[in-house]
Write a protein that holds these residues in place. Structure first.
Motif, PDB file in Angstrom:
ATOM      1  N   ARG A 194       2.385   4.392  -1.669  1.00  0.00           N
ATOM      2  CA  ARG A 194       1.931   3.021  -1.922  1.00  0.00           C
ATOM      3  C   ARG A 194       2.848   2.013  -1.218  1.00  0.00           C
ATOM      4  NH1 ARG A 194       2.018   5.167  -7.384  1.00  0.00           N
ATOM      5  NH2 ARG A 194      -0.068   5.993  -7.883  1.00  0.00           N
ATOM      6  N   GLU A 195       4.138   2.265  -1.272  1.00  0.00           N
ATOM      7  CA  GLU A 195       5.099   1.385  -0.608  1.00  0.00           C
ATOM      8  C   GLU A 195       4.890   1.393   0.900  1.00  0.00           C
ATOM      9  OE1 GLU A 195       8.562  -1.008   0.204  1.00  0.00           O
ATOM     10  OE2 GLU A 195       7.385  -0.705  -1.619  1.00  0.00           O
ATOM     11  N   LEU A 196       4.723   2.572   1.479  1.00  0.00           N
ATOM     12  CA  LEU A 196       4.554   2.669   2.929  1.00  0.00           C
ATOM     13  C   LEU A 196       3.301   1.937   3.401  1.00  0.00           C
ATOM     14  CD1 LEU A 196       5.562   6.408   3.489  1.00  0.00           C
ATOM     15  CD2 LEU A 196       6.946   4.371   3.912  1.00  0.00           C
ATOM     16  N   ALA A 197       2.269   1.961   2.588  1.00  0.00           N
ATOM     17  CA  ALA A 197       1.035   1.252   2.946  1.00  0.00           C
ATOM     18  C   ALA A 197       1.289  -0.242   3.100  1.00  0.00           C
ATOM     19  CB  ALA A 197      -0.043   1.510   1.899  1.00  0.00           C
ATOM     20  N   THR A 198       2.209  -0.799   2.319  1.00  0.00           N
ATOM     21  CA  THR A 198       2.503  -2.229   2.425  1.00  0.00           C
ATOM     22  C   THR A 198       3.278  -2.563   3.687  1.00  0.00           C
ATOM     23  OG1 THR A 198       4.638  -2.193   1.218  1.00  0.00           O
ATOM     24  CG2 THR A 198       2.602  -2.360  -0.102  1.00  0.00           C
ATOM     25  N   GLY A 200       2.482  -1.401   6.642  1.00  0.00           N
ATOM     26  CA  GLY A 200       1.594  -1.277   7.794  1.00  0.00           C
ATOM     27  C   GLY A 200       1.406   0.155   8.248  1.00  0.00           C
ATOM     28  N   ILE A 201       1.950   1.113   7.489  1.00  0.00           N
ATOM     29  CA  ILE A 201       1.716   2.526   7.785  1.00  0.00           C
ATOM     30  C   ILE A 201       0.249   2.827   7.494  1.00  0.00           C
ATOM     31  CG2 ILE A 201       2.232   4.885   7.105  1.00  0.00           C
ATOM     32  CD1 ILE A 201       4.494   3.638   8.693  1.00  0.00           C
ATOM     33  N   ARG A 202      -0.477   3.359   8.489  1.00  0.00           N
ATOM     34  CA  ARG A 202      -1.909   3.564   8.329  1.00  0.00           C
ATOM     35  C   ARG A 202      -2.316   5.025   8.199  1.00  0.00           C
ATOM     36  NH1 ARG A 202      -1.718  -0.017   6.073  1.00  0.00           N
ATOM     37  NH2 ARG A 202      -2.054  -2.185   6.646  1.00  0.00           N
ATOM     38  N   GLU A 203      -1.405   5.941   8.453  1.00  0.00           N
ATOM     39  CA  GLU A 203      -1.665   7.356   8.195  1.00  0.00           C
ATOM     40  C   GLU A 203      -0.405   7.993   7.636  1.00  0.00           C
ATOM     41  OE1 GLU A 203      -5.058   8.280  11.642  1.00  0.00           O
ATOM     42  OE2 GLU A 203      -3.107   9.293  11.728  1.00  0.00           O
ATOM     43  N   ILE A 204      -0.577   8.826   6.612  1.00  0.00           N
ATOM     44  CA  ILE A 204       0.550   9.526   5.993  1.00  0.00           C
ATOM     45  C   ILE A 204       0.251  11.016   6.010  1.00  0.00           C
ATOM     46  CG2 ILE A 204       1.927   9.856   3.904  1.00  0.00           C
ATOM     47  CD1 ILE A 204       1.244   6.951   3.148  1.00  0.00           C
ATOM     48  N   LEU A 238      -4.852   9.503  -5.445  1.00  0.00           N
ATOM     49  CA  LEU A 238      -3.922   8.809  -4.555  1.00  0.00           C
ATOM     50  C   LEU A 238      -4.589   8.513  -3.215  1.00  0.00           C
ATOM     51  CD1 LEU A 238      -1.106   7.727  -3.915  1.00  0.00           C
ATOM     52  CD2 LEU A 238      -0.431  10.073  -3.283  1.00  0.00           C
ATOM     53  N   ARG A 239      -5.333   9.459  -2.714  1.00  0.00           N
ATOM     54  CA  ARG A 239      -6.031   9.274  -1.435  1.00  0.00           C
ATOM     55  C   ARG A 239      -7.039   8.119  -1.544  1.00  0.00           C
ATOM     56  NH1 ARG A 239      -7.220  14.610  -0.038  1.00  0.00           N
ATOM     57  NH2 ARG A 239      -5.429  14.628   1.362  1.00  0.00           N
ATOM     58  N   ALA A 240      -7.772   8.082  -2.635  1.00  0.00           N
ATOM     59  CA  ALA A 240      -8.759   7.009  -2.825  1.00  0.00           C
ATOM     60  C   ALA A 240      -8.072   5.654  -2.960  1.00  0.00           C
ATOM     61  CB  ALA A 240      -9.601   7.300  -4.062  1.00  0.00           C
ATOM     62  N   GLU A 241      -6.972   5.604  -3.690  1.00  0.00           N
ATOM     63  CA  GLU A 241      -6.243   4.353  -3.865  1.00  0.00           C
ATOM     64  C   GLU A 241      -5.695   3.845  -2.536  1.00  0.00           C
ATOM     65  OE1 GLU A 241      -2.175   2.729  -6.063  1.00  0.00           O
ATOM     66  OE2 GLU A 241      -3.010   4.694  -6.615  1.00  0.00           O
ATOM     67  N   LEU A 242      -5.099   4.730  -1.750  1.00  0.00           N
ATOM     68  CA  LEU A 242      -4.541   4.326  -0.460  1.00  0.00           C
ATOM     69  C   LEU A 242      -5.635   3.871   0.501  1.00  0.00           C
ATOM     70  CD1 LEU A 242      -1.891   7.154   0.009  1.00  0.00           C
ATOM     71  CD2 LEU A 242      -1.421   4.736  -0.448  1.00  0.00           C
ATOM     72  N   SER A 243      -6.778   4.517   0.416  1.00  0.00           N
ATOM     73  CA  SER A 243      -7.895   4.138   1.284  1.00  0.00           C
ATOM     74  C   SER A 243      -8.287   2.681   1.061  1.00  0.00           C
ATOM     75  CB  SER A 243      -9.092   5.053   1.027  1.00  0.00           C
ATOM     76  OG  SER A 243     -10.180   4.692   1.837  1.00  0.00           O
ATOM     77  N   GLN A 244      -8.214   2.232  -0.177  1.00  0.00           N
ATOM     78  CA  GLN A 244      -8.527   0.835  -0.477  1.00  0.00           C
ATOM     79  C   GLN A 244      -7.536  -0.119   0.182  1.00  0.00           C
ATOM     80  OE1 GLN A 244     -11.232  -0.398  -2.277  1.00  0.00           O
ATOM     81  NE2 GLN A 244     -11.942   1.719  -2.054  1.00  0.00           N
ATOM     82  N   ALA A 245      -6.329   0.382   0.442  1.00  0.00           N
ATOM     83  CA  ALA A 245      -5.300  -0.433   1.102  1.00  0.00           C
ATOM     84  C   ALA A 245      -5.312  -0.246   2.613  1.00  0.00           C
ATOM     85  CB  ALA A 245      -3.927  -0.066   0.543  1.00  0.00           C
ATOM     86  N   GLY A 246      -6.255   0.539   3.131  1.00  0.00           N
ATOM     87  CA  GLY A 246      -6.369   0.746   4.570  1.00  0.00           C
ATOM     88  C   GLY A 246      -5.497   1.849   5.123  1.00  0.00           C
TER      89      GLY A 246
END
Length: 344
Positions: A194-198, A200-204, A238-246
């Motif tokens: 979740r932190e990495l998504a903020t 600008g990380i777009r793939e994990i 987690l995958r679904a949640e991150l998808s909402q953040a792009g």
């Protein structure tokens, strides 16, 4: 690279949708030098051994040849630079410029230590299709694990800055993070994502801790079967949640199953590996193999590739040799390329 489906015409004249060709991926470890001291890594700067570096002339020769092969086959080539720490490679600027001029896609995996340099950020934004940052946890875990004081805070600042530059320049580079999962950091993995998504990380992506690099570190830190059960349980939400953040969290079911098998000590024997038709691993001495685990078993190097035809034939040669004379490592395959690390 444009991944849109394009129209194609069949023999009877009908128009059908045609997926773009799958990229041919070459991961090239260009040096063994690193500036961090990770206790799970074979390139820990504290280890005393001669640090080899790829020969610039030979790398550049191969880059030109791959550009010719790509032009003749219309199959995209992705060259992914690895280390050690590849941003320390003195020839990165010259060789990445040559690859870019030849129309090759490029990737790079870095520990992020040089990201405070504007020239490094500019190079990444101008020439690379993707950049992967190795980040294994929040500061309390990542900093001492890497032997880099303030590492996590510096990565947050510099990756965020890189993302801002990317947006201002409309750079197409995809920012990725890869996490080495251990027993000690698994519980923080969702919060870390979740932190990495903020940032600008777009793939994990993620790997489980491997044994071969530092076997003395492995037993106390490896994933346990219960850890993998927890991982499998947390991934869908987690995958679904991150998808909402792009942000996309990769790692398919086959990949998780293999991680579970390794954690439980269940071997996976590969009798006929076809990976070399789509993927090569090249080390700093120029040895070519279908993965990093089998090293020089195949006895082939970039010196054996002199023409475009050699490139076209080598994948089948590697596959046939593996089937006829498998490496001992093929009796318990650890290669992420064999499974679905980059799938959903």
């Amino acid at each position: 690279m444009n991944n849109a489906i394009t129209p194609a015409q069949t023999k009877d004249g009908a128009i059908v949708d045609q997926a773009p060709p799958k990229p041919f991926v070459i991961v090239w470890r260009v040096l063994e030098q690193c500036n961090l001291s990770c206790p799970f890594c074979a390139y820990d700067k504290r280890l005393a051994f001669p640090r080899r570096v790829a020969d610039r002339t030979e790398v550049n020769r191969m880059v030109r040849l791959l550009a010719d092969w790509q032009g003749q086959t219309n199959r995209p080539v992705l060259l992914s630079w690895l280390g050690g720490e590849p941003t320390l490679w003195r020839d990165l600027d010259e060789t990445s410029a040559l690859a870019a001029s030849g129309g090759l896609l490029q990737g790079l995996t870095t520990n992020g230590t040089t990201l405070g340099s504007k020239p490094v950020r500019d190079l990444l934004l101008s020439r690379f299709a993707n950049v992967t940052f190795s980040i294994d946890g929040f500061g309390g875990f990542h900093d001492p694990m890497r032997g880099w004081k303030g590492a996590f805070a510096k990565l947050r600042r510099n990756i965020t800055r890189l993302q801002e530059d990317k947006l201002s320049r409309s750079s197409p580079v995809i920012l990725r993070a890869n996490v080495v999962l251990m027993h000690q950091n698994l519980a923080d993995f969702p919060a870390l994502c979740r932190e990495l998504a903020t940032w600008g990380i777009r793939e994990i992506t993620f790997n489980q801790l491997g044994e071969s690099d530092r076997p003395e570190f492995y037993p106390a830190h490896k994933l346990q079967p219960g850890d993998v059960s927890d991982l499998r349980y947390m991934l869908p939400d987690l995958r679904a949640e991150l998808s909402q953040a792009g942000t996309t969290l990769l790692g398919g079911d086959q990949y998780i199953t293999r991680i579970a098998e390794i954690a439980s000590g269940i071997p996976f024997k590969v009798g006929r590996c076809g990976i070399a038709r789509d993927f090569w691993f090249v080390d700093e001495a120029g040895a070519i193999a279908p993965c990093s685990f089998v090293g020089r078993h195949f006895g082939l190097t970039i010196n054996d590739i002199r023409t475009v035809r050699d490139i076209a034939r080598l994948g089948n040669r590697l596959c046939a040799f593996q089937h006829e004379t498998p490496a001992s490592e093929c009796g318990n395959c650890m290669s992420t390329q064999q499974f679905s690390k980059f799938d959903l």
